[in-house]
Design a protein around this motif. Structure first.
Motif, PDB file in Angstrom:
ATOM      1  N   GLN A   1      45.305  92.331  30.836  1.00  0.00           N
ATOM      2  CA  GLN A   1      46.384  93.277  31.103  1.00  0.00           C
ATOM      3  C   GLN A   1      46.430  93.717  32.563  1.00  0.00           C
ATOM      4  OE1 GLN A   1      45.750  96.300  28.146  1.00  0.00           O
ATOM      5  NE2 GLN A   1      46.574  95.016  26.516  1.00  0.00           N
ATOM      6  N   ILE A   2      46.081  92.810  33.456  1.00  0.00           N
ATOM      7  CA  ILE A   2      46.195  93.094  34.884  1.00  0.00           C
ATOM      8  C   ILE A   2      47.607  92.751  35.356  1.00  0.00           C
ATOM      9  CG2 ILE A   2      45.336  92.423  37.174  1.00  0.00           C
ATOM     10  CD1 ILE A   2      42.560  92.137  35.811  1.00  0.00           C
ATOM     11  N   ILE A   3      48.192  91.723  34.745  1.00  0.00           N
ATOM     12  CA  ILE A   3      49.590  91.378  35.035  1.00  0.00           C
ATOM     13  C   ILE A   3      50.342  91.276  33.724  1.00  0.00           C
ATOM     14  CG2 ILE A   3      49.013  90.126  37.166  1.00  0.00           C
ATOM     15  CD1 ILE A   3      49.506  87.511  35.573  1.00  0.00           C
ATOM     16  N   GLU A   4      51.669  91.309  33.831  1.00  0.00           N
ATOM     17  CA  GLU A   4      52.524  91.090  32.667  1.00  0.00           C
ATOM     18  C   GLU A   4      53.701  90.228  33.092  1.00  0.00           C
ATOM     19  OE1 GLU A   4      53.658  94.976  31.400  1.00  0.00           O
ATOM     20  OE2 GLU A   4      54.900  95.346  33.166  1.00  0.00           O
ATOM     21  N   ARG A   5      54.201  89.492  32.147  1.00  0.00           N
ATOM     22  CA  ARG A   5      55.333  88.617  32.436  1.00  0.00           C
ATOM     23  C   ARG A   5      56.616  89.428  32.399  1.00  0.00           C
ATOM     24  NH1 ARG A   5      56.178  82.648  29.965  1.00  0.00           N
ATOM     25  NH2 ARG A   5      57.803  82.063  31.416  1.00  0.00           N
ATOM     26  N   ILE A   6      57.488  89.174  33.349  1.00  0.00           N
ATOM     27  CA  ILE A   6      58.801  89.816  33.348  1.00  0.00           C
ATOM     28  C   ILE A   6      59.651  89.073  32.326  1.00  0.00           C
ATOM     29  CG2 ILE A   6      60.859  90.304  34.731  1.00  0.00           C
ATOM     30  CD1 ILE A   6      58.994  90.450  37.177  1.00  0.00           C
ATOM     31  N   PRO A   7      60.236  89.781  31.363  1.00  0.00           N
ATOM     32  CA  PRO A   7      60.986  89.115  30.290  1.00  0.00           C
ATOM     33  C   PRO A   7      62.091  88.190  30.818  1.00  0.00           C
ATOM     34  CG  PRO A   7      60.733  91.447  29.820  1.00  0.00           C
ATOM     35  CD  PRO A   7      60.246  91.231  31.221  1.00  0.00           C
ATOM     36  N   ARG A   8      62.256  87.074  30.124  1.00  0.00           N
ATOM     37  CA  ARG A   8      63.279  86.072  30.413  1.00  0.00           C
ATOM     38  C   ARG A   8      63.205  85.536  31.843  1.00  0.00           C
ATOM     39  NH1 ARG A   8      65.287  90.062  27.573  1.00  0.00           N
ATOM     40  NH2 ARG A   8      66.394  91.051  29.275  1.00  0.00           N
ATOM     41  N   SER A   9      61.994  85.374  32.345  1.00  0.00           N
ATOM     42  CA  SER A   9      61.819  84.801  33.683  1.00  0.00           C
ATOM     43  C   SER A   9      60.455  84.121  33.765  1.00  0.00           C
ATOM     44  CB  SER A   9      61.923  85.878  34.765  1.00  0.00           C
ATOM     45  OG  SER A   9      60.763  86.675  34.775  1.00  0.00           O
ATOM     46  N   ARG A  10      60.226  83.466  34.861  1.00  0.00           N
ATOM     47  CA  ARG A  10      58.915  82.868  35.114  1.00  0.00           C
ATOM     48  C   ARG A  10      58.161  83.673  36.159  1.00  0.00           C
ATOM     49  NH1 ARG A  10      59.786  76.361  34.988  1.00  0.00           N
ATOM     50  NH2 ARG A  10      60.697  76.306  32.909  1.00  0.00           N
ATOM     51  N   ARG A  11      58.435  84.930  36.188  1.00  0.00           N
ATOM     52  CA  ARG A  11      57.812  85.828  37.166  1.00  0.00           C
ATOM     53  C   ARG A  11      56.876  86.798  36.459  1.00  0.00           C
ATOM     54  NH1 ARG A  11      59.659  86.288  42.187  1.00  0.00           N
ATOM     55  NH2 ARG A  11      61.280  84.831  42.790  1.00  0.00           N
ATOM     56  N   TYR A  12      55.936  87.301  37.228  1.00  0.00           N
ATOM     57  CA  TYR A  12      54.948  88.248  36.726  1.00  0.00           C
ATOM     58  C   TYR A  12      54.929  89.459  37.634  1.00  0.00           C
ATOM     59  CZ  TYR A  12      53.352  84.109  34.273  1.00  0.00           C
ATOM     60  OH  TYR A  12      53.292  82.991  33.483  1.00  0.00           O
ATOM     61  N   GLN A  13      54.445  90.559  37.094  1.00  0.00           N
ATOM     62  CA  GLN A  13      54.233  91.749  37.922  1.00  0.00           C
ATOM     63  C   GLN A  13      52.881  92.336  37.579  1.00  0.00           C
ATOM     64  OE1 GLN A  13      57.574  94.197  37.033  1.00  0.00           O
ATOM     65  NE2 GLN A  13      56.745  94.949  35.103  1.00  0.00           N
ATOM     66  N   VAL A  14      52.288  92.951  38.568  1.00  0.00           N
ATOM     67  CA  VAL A  14      50.999  93.592  38.367  1.00  0.00           C
ATOM     68  C   VAL A  14      51.263  94.920  37.670  1.00  0.00           C
ATOM     69  CG1 VAL A  14      48.942  94.503  39.513  1.00  0.00           C
ATOM     70  CG2 VAL A  14      50.081  92.489  40.425  1.00  0.00           C
ATOM     71  N   THR A  15      50.545  95.184  36.595  1.00  0.00           N
ATOM     72  CA  THR A  15      50.719  96.444  35.869  1.00  0.00           C
ATOM     73  C   THR A  15      50.108  97.581  36.687  1.00  0.00           C
ATOM     74  OG1 THR A  15      48.643  96.232  34.673  1.00  0.00           O
ATOM     75  CG2 THR A  15      50.601  95.254  33.642  1.00  0.00           C
ATOM     76  N   PRO A  16      50.573  98.825  36.463  1.00  0.00           N
ATOM     77  CA  PRO A  16      49.956  99.945  37.191  1.00  0.00           C
ATOM     78  C   PRO A  16      48.455 100.051  36.928  1.00  0.00           C
ATOM     79  CG  PRO A  16      52.023 100.629  36.194  1.00  0.00           C
ATOM     80  CD  PRO A  16      51.737  99.253  35.686  1.00  0.00           C
ATOM     81  N   GLY A  17      48.057  99.889  35.677  1.00  0.00           N
ATOM     82  CA  GLY A  17      46.631  99.909  35.361  1.00  0.00           C
ATOM     83  C   GLY A  17      45.903  98.713  35.941  1.00  0.00           C
ATOM     84  N   GLY A  18      46.588  97.571  35.979  1.00  0.00           N
ATOM     85  CA  GLY A  18      46.002  96.362  36.553  1.00  0.00           C
ATOM     86  C   GLY A  18      45.743  96.506  38.040  1.00  0.00           C
ATOM     87  N   LEU A  19      46.657  97.162  38.741  1.00  0.00           N
ATOM     88  CA  LEU A  19      46.460  97.394  40.170  1.00  0.00           C
ATOM     89  C   LEU A  19      45.265  98.308  40.403  1.00  0.00           C
ATOM     90  CD1 LEU A  19      47.344  96.996  43.073  1.00  0.00           C
ATOM     91  CD2 LEU A  19      48.931  98.909  42.774  1.00  0.00           C
ATOM     92  N   THR A  20      45.141  99.326  39.578  1.00  0.00           N
ATOM     93  CA  THR A  20      44.003 100.235  39.697  1.00  0.00           C
ATOM     94  C   THR A  20      42.692  99.488  39.465  1.00  0.00           C
ATOM     95  OG1 THR A  20      45.370 102.074  38.926  1.00  0.00           O
ATOM     96  CG2 THR A  20      42.986 102.366  38.801  1.00  0.00           C
ATOM     97  N   ILE A  21      42.662  98.660  38.440  1.00  0.00           N
ATOM     98  CA  ILE A  21      41.456  97.878  38.137  1.00  0.00           C
ATOM     99  C   ILE A  21      41.145  96.912  39.269  1.00  0.00           C
ATOM    100  CG2 ILE A  21      40.556  96.070  36.618  1.00  0.00           C
ATOM    101  CD1 ILE A  21      42.100  97.504  34.334  1.00  0.00           C
ATOM    102  N   ALA A  22      42.160  96.199  39.758  1.00  0.00           N
ATOM    103  CA  ALA A  22      41.954  95.217  40.829  1.00  0.00           C
ATOM    104  C   ALA A  22      41.445  95.890  42.099  1.00  0.00           C
ATOM    105  CB  ALA A  22      43.252  94.460  41.100  1.00  0.00           C
ATOM    106  N   LEU A  23      42.039  97.014  42.458  1.00  0.00           N
ATOM    107  CA  LEU A  23      41.585  97.729  43.656  1.00  0.00           C
ATOM    108  C   LEU A  23      40.151  98.221  43.488  1.00  0.00           C
ATOM    109  CD1 LEU A  23      44.770  99.783  44.569  1.00  0.00           C
ATOM    110  CD2 LEU A  23      43.740  97.945  45.912  1.00  0.00           C
ATOM    111  N   PHE A  24      39.861  98.797  42.337  1.00  0.00           N
ATOM    112  CA  PHE A  24      38.516  99.327  42.101  1.00  0.00           C
ATOM    113  C   PHE A  24      37.464  98.224  42.160  1.00  0.00           C
ATOM    114  CE2 PHE A  24      35.059 100.238  39.100  1.00  0.00           C
ATOM    115  CZ  PHE A  24      34.504 101.348  39.724  1.00  0.00           C
TER     116      PHE A  24
END
Length: 133
Positions: free
Chosen positions: A61-84
């Motif tokens: 759950q660090i990233i999630e797929r943007i619906p109906r696309s081949r793109r992803y976005q970093v989740t708010p919690g995922g960004l916190t985890i990645a930075l930490f």
């Protein structure tokens, strides 16, 4: 994910770099951020490797797929985890391990003294229990 693994560190770092993109990112964007950190060119990384990395990031759950696309976005919690986790590895674990293994410039650090005291205590305990240390 083992966050001390260089590949995982590179993935988390790439997530931090890709997080501000308002339209999200694609596997190509990830490949171009990830490859140099692993000492490779983007062409050397296969689509299977990138797909595997994307699945791992989604599973945690660090990233999630943007619906109906081949793109992803970093989740708010995922960004916190990645930075930490990237900060933890770069500012705490790597310098601490360098002090313990003696690769750092100063051989007499508080951490090295604590490590020696720990080893001495374990040796003493083993000798009291009649075990060879």
């Amino acid at each position: 994910m083992r966050f001390t693994d260089p590949r995982v560190q590179a993935l988390l770092s790439a997530c931090c770099a890709l997080a501000p993109r308002p339209a999200g990112f694609t596997s190509r964007h990830l490949r171009h951020h990830l490859a140099p950190q692993l000492g490779k060119t983007p062409e050397e990384m296969t689509s299977g490797q990138i797909s595997y990395d994307l699945r791992r990031l989604r599973a945690h759950q660090i990233i999630e797929r943007i619906p109906r696309s081949r793109r992803y976005q970093v989740t708010p919690g995922g960004l916190t985890i990645a930075l930490f986790l990237t900060r933890l590895a770069q500012r705490f674990l790597l310098p601490g391990l360098a002090q313990l293994t003696g690769t750092g410039p100063s051989p007499d650090t508080r951490l090295r003294h604590a490590d020696r005291a720990y080893e001495a205590a374990i040796t003493c305990l083993a000798q009291q229990a009649s075990l060879a240390a």
